[in-house]
Enzyme design. Structure first.
Site, PDB file in Angstrom:
ATOM      1  CD  GLU A 185      -3.420  24.775  42.937  1.00 35.22           C
ATOM      2  OE1 GLU A 185      -3.393  25.741  42.160  1.00 35.22           O
ATOM      3  OE2 GLU A 185      -2.992  23.648  42.641  1.00 35.22           O
ATOM      4  NE  ARG A 236      -1.793  18.422  24.751  1.00 33.60           N
ATOM      5  CZ  ARG A 236      -2.295  18.951  25.863  1.00 33.60           C
ATOM      6  NH1 ARG A 236      -2.727  18.160  26.823  1.00 33.60           N
ATOM      7  NH2 ARG A 236      -2.356  20.255  26.025  1.00 33.60           N
TER       8      ARG A 236
END
Ligand code: MV4
Length: 507
Positions: A203, A295
């Site tokens: 990236e 989560r």
């Protein structure tokens, strides 16, 4: 499609297990704790209605053993399991095992956990959903010459990331083509040994970004909402230290664009439950998708404090098959909330754990103060797990008030017996850049250069020290019964392990 939930097993420990037990009780649900040997008398056990032993010491012997937890859930007739964060929270196999045993896993489906756990697949999903991303290689790297061309096209500096990584594990910055090949090979072999998956991708490296994340909630009726942002730029070794909401740089327009982006990827992946979409924000306030955490996060309380919603309660509603209790229009951020993580660590020595007995312990209170903690006075913080003692959250109508209250609360906090990050948090609250809202993920190195050396302990060094500390602790336990007294004489096993030798206190 309503699911009856009267009893929830909490597959975790410490402050998050306590937080989830409170959420259960807010919904009239029986909370079941599980505990390792060192946690037999822990606060999370005391606040729960029932508790069952996991018979063992380390995480690998206890909180991570899926079969033990499922067995207990079945024998105590729990309807659902809440995984908290860490341990089994983002484990697709565990979510599947719950389903196989007719137990509701409080979280998204195993398929969604698996998809978003693979950072390359998550990236593809984000592209399809139209999210902005940093320029990157399109697939995992197979061919070195091809990869070099891709890196050249992206433009140096680039960042090599592990597909199975996340949370900063297995990343490598490459500044020029000459160092590319060696870095790529190293990253791939590290990823292979750490995750059993050597796939990596490249990236564009975003310099001095802010880390800003969006809280999302989705139900099984197709409702997906976002609850605004949390700024989590202040971190060390990819572990957050201070978080806040709202971010000093996020305007109503940017919030809407980031929120809509987060909702898009949630919809595109069939997300259900609470989740977090992480972004990097550059100096020009462009934002780039990083990853989705499937989560409830450590820092969720700052969102609760500014929006007024109970995220655990909403998770339970969703797991029951009910609709979210609110719509997007109902979400308003009011005032400001800051969270300081209080770790049993010596910050001056590079944030090395400093576990031991809380010989004296008194939490602050008063207007605008919330504490989510996992320990009581006299408890011993075990060496075997995360050394987070508590999360101190302050609120105020303005950021300035929240900071002032945080300084007051940190000064009021009494902890004897272990070193904590309280003094470090105080330094940050009084730091000029922090007070002005000038933040980046490099904040700690920039503002506390004297910590740079000790912050560069490698993962491997930290792991070896953790093992040494555990061995020393184990020996102390087996030799004597009056462990607490002995510990008072000898000090923290982390220090005995030699981890901090040669490191200098800076305050
Ligand atoms: C980046 C980055 C710069 N450019 N990606 C670290 C955690 C993981 N989720 C991704 N991370 C980063 N990805 C690009 N293209 C910088 C980081 C990063 C970081 C991100 C969030 C919070 C703290 C961080 C600390 C160092 C690097």
């Amino acid at each position: 499609m309503m699911n009856e939930i009267n009893k929830i097993l909490i597959a975790n420990r410490g402050e998050i297990a306590v937080r989830v037990a409170r959420g259960c009780h807010n919904c009239g649900i029986t909370a079941v704790a599980v505990y390792s040997d060192p946690d037999r008398t822990a606060f999370h056990v005391r606040v729960s209605d029932e508790a069952y032993p996991l018979d063992g010491i380390t995480s690998a012997e206890t909180y991570l053993v899926q079969e033990k937890i499922i067995e207990i859930a079945k024998s105590c007739k729990a309807d659902a399991i809440h995984p908290g964060y860490g341990f089994l929270a983002e484990n697709a196999g565990f979510a599947r095992l719950c389903a196989k045993n007719n137990i509701i896993f409080i979280g998204p489906s195993p398929e969604v956990i698996k998809l978003l756990g693979d950072k390359l697949e998550a990236r593809v999903a984000a592209i399809k959903a139209g999210l902005p991303l940093a320029p990157a290689s399109t697939q995992d790297i197979e061919d070195i010459p091809k990869a070099k061309i891709e890196a050249g096209n992206i433009g140096y500096p680039v960042l090599i990331k592990a597909a199975a990584g996340g949370g900063g594990k297995g990343m490598r910055i490459v500044n020029d083509e000459d160092s590319f090949e060696a870095a790529l090979k190293m990253a791939a072999s590290e990823a292979k040994s750490a995750f059993g998956d050597g796939r990596v991708y490249i990236e564009k490296y975003i310099a001095r970004p802010r880390h800003i994340e969006i809280q999302i909630m989705a139900d099984t009726h197709g409702n997906v909402v976002h609850l605004g942002e949390r700024e989590c730029s202040i971190q060390r070794r990819h572990q957050k230290v201070i978080e806040e909401s709202p971010s000093a740089v996020v305007t109503q327009d940017l919030r809407k664009r980031m929120g809509d982006a987060a909702i898009s990827i949630a919809r595109a992946t069939g997300y259900v439950g609470a989740g977090t979409v992480e972004f990097l924000v550059d100096e020009d306030l462009n934002f780039y998708f990083l990853e989705v955490n499937t989560r409830l996060q450590v820092e969720h309380p700052v969102t609760e404090m500014v929006t007024g919603f109970d995220l655990v309660k909403e998770q339970i509603r969703v797991a029951r098959g009910h609709k979210l209790s609110f719509t997007q229009e109902d979400v308003v951020q009011r005032g400001h909330a800051i969270e300081c993580r209080i770790y049993a660590e010596d910050a001056a020595a590079g944030f090395v754990p400093c576990t031991g007995k809380l010989a004296a312990y008194q939490e602050p209170a008063g207007p605008g103060v919330r504490i989510d903690s996992g320990f009581l006075a006299g408890d011993t913080i075990p060496v075997y797990y995360d050394p987070l003692i508590a999360k101190l959250v302050t609120t105020g109508r303005t950021r300035e008030t929240a900071i002032k209250r945080m300084i007051r609360a940190l000064n009021e906090y009494i902890v004897h017996g272990v070193d904590t990050t309280i003094p470090f948090n105080l330094l940050v609250m009084e730091n000029e850049s922090f007070v002005s809202g000038i933040l980046s993920t490099h904040f700690i190195e920039d503002e506390f250069p004297e910590l740079a050396d000790s912050l560069s302990h490698s993962e491997e060094e930290l792991e070896i020290s953790a093992m040494a500390a555990a061995i020393i602790d184990y020996k102390q336990h087996s030799k004597i019964t009056a462990t607490a007294n002995k510990r008072a004489e000898t000090g923290s096993p982390w220090k005995l392990s030699g981890r901090v030798s040669g490191l200098r206190k800076v305050w």
